[in-house]
Design an enzyme around this catalytic site. Structure first.
Site, PDB file in Angstrom:
ATOM      1  N   HIS A 123      29.956  -2.259 -26.097  1.00 22.48           N
ATOM      2  CA  HIS A 123      29.717  -2.793 -27.443  1.00 22.48           C
ATOM      3  C   HIS A 123      29.858  -4.311 -27.450  1.00 22.48           C
ATOM      4  O   HIS A 123      29.135  -5.016 -28.135  1.00 22.48           O
ATOM      5  CB  HIS A 123      30.703  -2.175 -28.435  1.00 22.48           C
ATOM      6  CG  HIS A 123      30.268  -0.831 -28.924  1.00 22.48           C
ATOM      7  ND1 HIS A 123      31.144   0.131 -29.338  1.00 22.48           N
ATOM      8  CD2 HIS A 123      29.041  -0.314 -29.064  1.00 22.48           C
ATOM      9  CE1 HIS A 123      30.465   1.201 -29.721  1.00 22.48           C
ATOM     10  NE2 HIS A 123      29.191   0.957 -29.558  1.00 22.48           N
ATOM     11  N   ARG A 167      10.111   3.108 -24.807  1.00 23.88           N
ATOM     12  CA  ARG A 167      10.357   4.051 -23.699  1.00 23.88           C
ATOM     13  C   ARG A 167      11.330   5.125 -24.186  1.00 23.88           C
ATOM     14  O   ARG A 167      12.531   4.923 -24.166  1.00 23.88           O
ATOM     15  CB  ARG A 167      10.973   3.315 -22.505  1.00 23.88           C
ATOM     16  CG  ARG A 167      10.033   2.360 -21.795  1.00 23.88           C
ATOM     17  CD  ARG A 167      10.698   1.790 -20.545  1.00 23.88           C
ATOM     18  NE  ARG A 167       9.741   1.202 -19.629  1.00 23.88           N
ATOM     19  CZ  ARG A 167       9.416  -0.094 -19.599  1.00 23.88           C
ATOM     20  NH1 ARG A 167       9.986  -0.933 -20.429  1.00 23.88           N
ATOM     21  NH2 ARG A 167       8.536  -0.537 -18.726  1.00 23.88           N
ATOM     22  N   ARG A 216       5.916   5.936 -26.762  1.00 23.09           N
ATOM     23  CA  ARG A 216       5.414   6.643 -25.584  1.00 23.09           C
ATOM     24  C   ARG A 216       6.215   7.920 -25.437  1.00 23.09           C
ATOM     25  O   ARG A 216       7.450   7.895 -25.478  1.00 23.09           O
ATOM     26  CB  ARG A 216       5.575   5.783 -24.342  1.00 23.09           C
ATOM     27  CG  ARG A 216       5.278   6.569 -23.073  1.00 23.09           C
ATOM     28  CD  ARG A 216       5.282   5.716 -21.859  1.00 23.09           C
ATOM     29  NE  ARG A 216       6.629   5.430 -21.369  1.00 23.09           N
ATOM     30  CZ  ARG A 216       6.873   4.644 -20.332  1.00 23.09           C
ATOM     31  NH1 ARG A 216       5.887   4.038 -19.708  1.00 23.09           N
ATOM     32  NH2 ARG A 216       8.101   4.432 -19.925  1.00 23.09           N
ATOM     33  N   GLU A 244      -2.333   3.706 -16.047  1.00 26.59           N
ATOM     34  CA  GLU A 244      -1.401   3.312 -14.982  1.00 26.59           C
ATOM     35  C   GLU A 244      -1.666   4.057 -13.685  1.00 26.59           C
ATOM     36  O   GLU A 244      -0.913   3.949 -12.728  1.00 26.59           O
ATOM     37  CB  GLU A 244       0.051   3.457 -15.441  1.00 26.59           C
ATOM     38  CG  GLU A 244       0.416   4.782 -16.060  1.00 26.59           C
ATOM     39  CD  GLU A 244       1.860   4.821 -16.554  1.00 26.59           C
ATOM     40  OE1 GLU A 244       2.637   3.901 -16.296  1.00 26.59           O
ATOM     41  OE2 GLU A 244       2.210   5.828 -17.210  1.00 26.59           O
ATOM     42  N   ASN A 265       2.883  -1.942 -14.123  1.00 22.14           N
ATOM     43  CA  ASN A 265       3.929  -1.727 -13.111  1.00 22.14           C
ATOM     44  C   ASN A 265       3.513  -0.600 -12.179  1.00 22.14           C
ATOM     45  O   ASN A 265       3.599  -0.709 -10.961  1.00 22.14           O
ATOM     46  CB  ASN A 265       5.271  -1.359 -13.767  1.00 22.14           C
ATOM     47  CG  ASN A 265       5.698  -2.374 -14.805  1.00 22.14           C
ATOM     48  OD1 ASN A 265       5.267  -3.510 -14.756  1.00 22.14           O
ATOM     49  ND2 ASN A 265       6.535  -1.966 -15.735  1.00 22.14           N
ATOM     50  N   ASP A 266       3.044   0.495 -12.797  1.00 23.06           N
ATOM     51  CA  ASP A 266       2.608   1.630 -11.975  1.00 23.06           C
ATOM     52  C   ASP A 266       1.192   1.435 -11.451  1.00 23.06           C
ATOM     53  O   ASP A 266       0.890   1.787 -10.315  1.00 23.06           O
ATOM     54  CB  ASP A 266       2.679   2.929 -12.786  1.00 23.06           C
ATOM     55  CG  ASP A 266       4.093   3.474 -12.801  1.00 23.06           C
ATOM     56  OD1 ASP A 266       4.714   3.503 -11.714  1.00 23.06           O
ATOM     57  OD2 ASP A 266       4.589   3.828 -13.884  1.00 23.06           O
ATOM     58  N   ARG A 314       6.898   0.234  -6.089  1.00 27.99           N
ATOM     59  CA  ARG A 314       7.318  -0.922  -6.885  1.00 27.99           C
ATOM     60  C   ARG A 314       8.789  -1.273  -6.673  1.00 27.99           C
ATOM     61  O   ARG A 314       9.238  -2.346  -7.064  1.00 27.99           O
ATOM     62  CB  ARG A 314       7.024  -0.690  -8.380  1.00 27.99           C
ATOM     63  CG  ARG A 314       7.761   0.474  -8.983  1.00 27.99           C
ATOM     64  CD  ARG A 314       7.144   0.905 -10.316  1.00 27.99           C
ATOM     65  NE  ARG A 314       7.940   0.537 -11.466  1.00 27.99           N
ATOM     66  CZ  ARG A 314       7.738   1.018 -12.685  1.00 27.99           C
ATOM     67  NH1 ARG A 314       6.747   1.854 -12.933  1.00 27.99           N
ATOM     68  NH2 ARG A 314       8.500   0.653 -13.682  1.00 27.99           N
ATOM     69  N   CYS A 361       1.312  -3.065 -21.536  1.00 24.30           N
ATOM     70  CA  CYS A 361       2.758  -2.991 -21.757  1.00 24.30           C
ATOM     71  C   CYS A 361       3.534  -3.104 -20.442  1.00 24.30           C
ATOM     72  O   CYS A 361       4.751  -3.009 -20.432  1.00 24.30           O
ATOM     73  CB  CYS A 361       3.132  -1.706 -22.480  1.00 24.30           C
ATOM     74  SG  CYS A 361       2.653  -0.240 -21.581  1.00 24.30           S
TER      75      CYS A 361
HETATM   76  C1  PEP Z   1       4.200   0.599 -16.389  1.00 21.18           C
HETATM   77  O1  PEP Z   1       4.105   1.418 -15.476  1.00 21.18           O
HETATM   78  O2  PEP Z   1       3.663  -0.537 -16.353  1.00 21.18           O
HETATM   79  C2  PEP Z   1       4.964   0.908 -17.599  1.00 21.18           C
HETATM   80  C3  PEP Z   1       4.965   0.126 -18.655  1.00 21.18           C
HETATM   81  O3  PEP Z   1       5.736   2.019 -17.561  1.00 21.18           O
HETATM   82  P1  PEP Z   1       7.150   2.093 -16.790  1.00 21.18           P
HETATM   83  O4  PEP Z   1       7.478   0.702 -16.324  1.00 21.18           O
HETATM   84  O5  PEP Z   1       8.102   2.614 -17.799  1.00 21.18           O
HETATM   85  O6  PEP Z   1       6.826   3.036 -15.691  1.00 21.18           O
HETATM   86 MG    MG Z   2       4.693   3.472 -15.834  1.00 19.20          MG
END
Ligand code: PEP
Ligand code: MG
Length: 545
Positions: free
Chosen positions: A175, A277, A312, A410, A433-434, A444, A479
């Site tokens: 906290h 998320r 999501r 993704e 990211n994916d 990653r 995103c």
């Molecule tokens: C991504 O894959 O870019 C994404 C936003 O999802 P996460 O990072 O939660 O896998």
């Molecule tokens: Mg992802």
């Protein structure tokens, strides 16, 4: 100069005289148990009144008020009081009895290997400290160092003008950390015990620094001036909608995992949520009920006050697991039952989440998107389950609304399906990211292959740019972390990304970069970037070198 590293909860450059807060207990003989009990009762009643008053302070965020309410409940906990009584009856002065009881309770909670319980253990130690008399410290303009900083102290000391916090013990989810983030005050915890011997002026950036040479001091002061100039320049953009120099609207949204993230991002000018998320809700020991989910989705939508909000659905699998939802070991979990695939496998849990979202969508504008969609059949299957959820809600007599629907892009195969998606859903959001890890076959999280996990590779950018040519009629957002990449922001804008979801701390910088960018008539530059052969060439062309 000497540098001390710890866990930096809130980064910020600042400096000031160090003040060390140490608990000092009156060690004089305990009076009779009856008198000690009376002293404890008086202290408890006074603190209880104070906490009640504090929790009603309208200037507090609901989160801070909730912390005070939780403290009040702990203070009234019969088991805690019973334990204090037992120690007083065994001859301890009330201060020691309180500290001992709190220690016993907090040891019990800390033994559970769960960050949440550890944070609550800190709350009980905080209550104990508030029950015993404390020295009155003048913290104005100073950096406070303490073995452990408690939530009540973050509030009290930040009101009293403290410039930053240092501690030996703490965690990112405590906290106290949440409050320091809200207050925007620099906070470094988990520092080595030797810092307790420091005195005089200390300096903070990512780390704690002492004994700066004249040259280092001059450099630090210059950095402070630059920070201030940047802050003033960027603060003007907080209420400005994101757009480019040539007036093209580009929504700068944020990515969140909690209400706390959202409140911080809104203060920094977020225009919406590009990604909530939800899987973190499902990673707790017990799965969330529909009502619990509704309450959270509602509180976020309420805080957003009409701004766009993309939820999501749970993206579990890979590195995000829940014991109850675990479907057994896999050789390659990132290529396994991940994202929407796991939701199909755990259909009741998935349907419960859909129902919670559909119900809240009847009260607030909400968009819903699905992770790891690989083909059109995935979309058809989602729609079938959605139809079942709607039928069941109807039977239950609940109010619901089908939100706008979107898919995450993704997985590389999804890049080639834009036309088909535009017939089925309202928007797409690129999860870079994916997408990058699957496009380049580079984990990653594996630093040994980070050379290949390279967003500036022409192949990666070409695939994305080409896919957008087929995305007519779809709202296109991003995103993944690359939405905040300073070199790529102008490129994303030029190829048509309408919404960028970035972390709170990057919102203003992203707005600034967009303002320095032209978005119309950029086809020639885009082609020039995409025709580069290597990553290095792409970087040079993105920089317009
Ligand atoms: C991504 O894959 O870019 C994404 C936003 O999802 P996460 O990072 O939660 O896998
Ligand atoms: Mg992802």
């Amino acid at each position: 100069m000497k540098r001390y590293q710890g866990l930096t909860i809130v980064t910020g450059r600042t400096f000031g005289p160090l003040i060390i807060d140490q608990v000092e207990i009156d060690d004089s003989q305990a009076k009779s148990p009856k008198e000690e009990w009376q002293k404890f009762s008086d202290a408890k009643n006074e603190l209880s009144r104070e906490l009640e008053q504090r929790s009603k302070d309208e200037s507090l965020t609901s989160e801070t008020a909730a912390i005070f309410e939780a403290h009040q409940l702990m203070l009234e906990d019969p088991e805690f009081i019973e334990e204090i009584k037992r120690h007083i009856e065994s001859g301890l002065a009330y201060e020691k009895a309180v500290l001992q009881a709190a220690q016993d309770f907090s040891d019990m909670m800390s033994a559970i290997e769960d960050e949440y319980m550890q944070a609550r253990a800190a709350d009980i130690r905080d209550i104990a400290q508030q029950l015993i008399t404390k020295q009155d410290l003048d913290v104005a303009g100073k950096i406070v160092l303490k073995d452990e900083i408690f939530p009540s102290e973050v509030i009290e000391y930040s009101k009293a003008g403290a410039k930053g916090f240092l501690s030996l013990k703490g965690s990112a989810t405590s906290h106290a950390s949440i409050l320091a983030k809200n207050a925007g005050l620099p906070f470094i915890t988990n520092l080595p015990p030797e810092v307790m011997t420091l005195s005089g002026t200390v300096y903070l950036d990512e780390d704690l620094m002492v004994d700066l040479s004249e040259a280092e001091l001059a450099e630090f002061n210059q950095a402070l001036q630059r920070d201030e100039a940047t802050r003033q320049r960027l603060a003007k953009l907080i209420d400005q909608p994101g757009h480019t120099a040539d007036g093209v609207k580009r929504q700068v949204s944020t990515n969140i995992s909690s209400l706390d993230d959202l409140l911080q991002a809104l203060e920094l000018g977020a225009e919406g949520v590009a990604l909530f998320r939800t899987e973190f809700l499902f990673m707790q020991p017990t799965l969330p009920t529909r009502e619990e989910q509704k309450e959270l989705y509602r509180s976020l939508a309420k805080a957003l006050n009409g701004k766009s909000f993309i939820i999501r659905t749970m993206d579990l699998g890979g590195d995000k697991v829940n014991r109850e939802l675990d479907s057994g070991p896999e050789d390659n979990p990132f290529l396994g039952l991940r994202g929407i695939r796991l939701s199909f496998d755990k259909i009741q849990v998935f349907k419960r989440q859909l129902k919670a979202i559909l119900e809240v969508a009847s009260e607030y504008p909400i968009k819903m998107m699905f992770p790891m969609v690989t083909n059109l059949e995935d979309v058809y299957q989602v729609k079938e389950i959605l139809a079942q959820a709607e039928a069941e809600l109807k039977d239950e007599g609940r109010a619901y609304e089908t939100p706008m629907l979107g898919v995450m892009i993704e997985v590389p195969s999804a890049l080639a399906l834009m036309k088909e998606f535009s017939d089925e859903v309202d928007f797409v959001s690129f999860g870079t990211n994916d997408l990058l890890q699957y496009t380049t076959a580079s984990d990653r999280m594996n630093s040994r292959v980070s050379r290949w996990y390279d967003p500036y590779q022409p192949a990666f950018l070409r695939l994305i740019a080409r896919s957008l040519e087929d995305a007519k009629g779809l709202h296109v957002g991003m995103c993944g972390d690359l939405a905040a990449d300073e070199l790529l922001i102008p490129f994303w804008s030029a190829i048509g990304f309408e919404e960028l979801g970035v972390p709170a701390a990057r919102i203003l910088k992203t707005k600034q970069i967009l303002l320095e960018t032209r978005s119309r008539d950029q086809a020639e530059w885009v082609d020039y970037v995409l025709s580069a052969k290597t990553s290095q060439e792409v970087i040079e062309r993105l920089r317009r070198d």
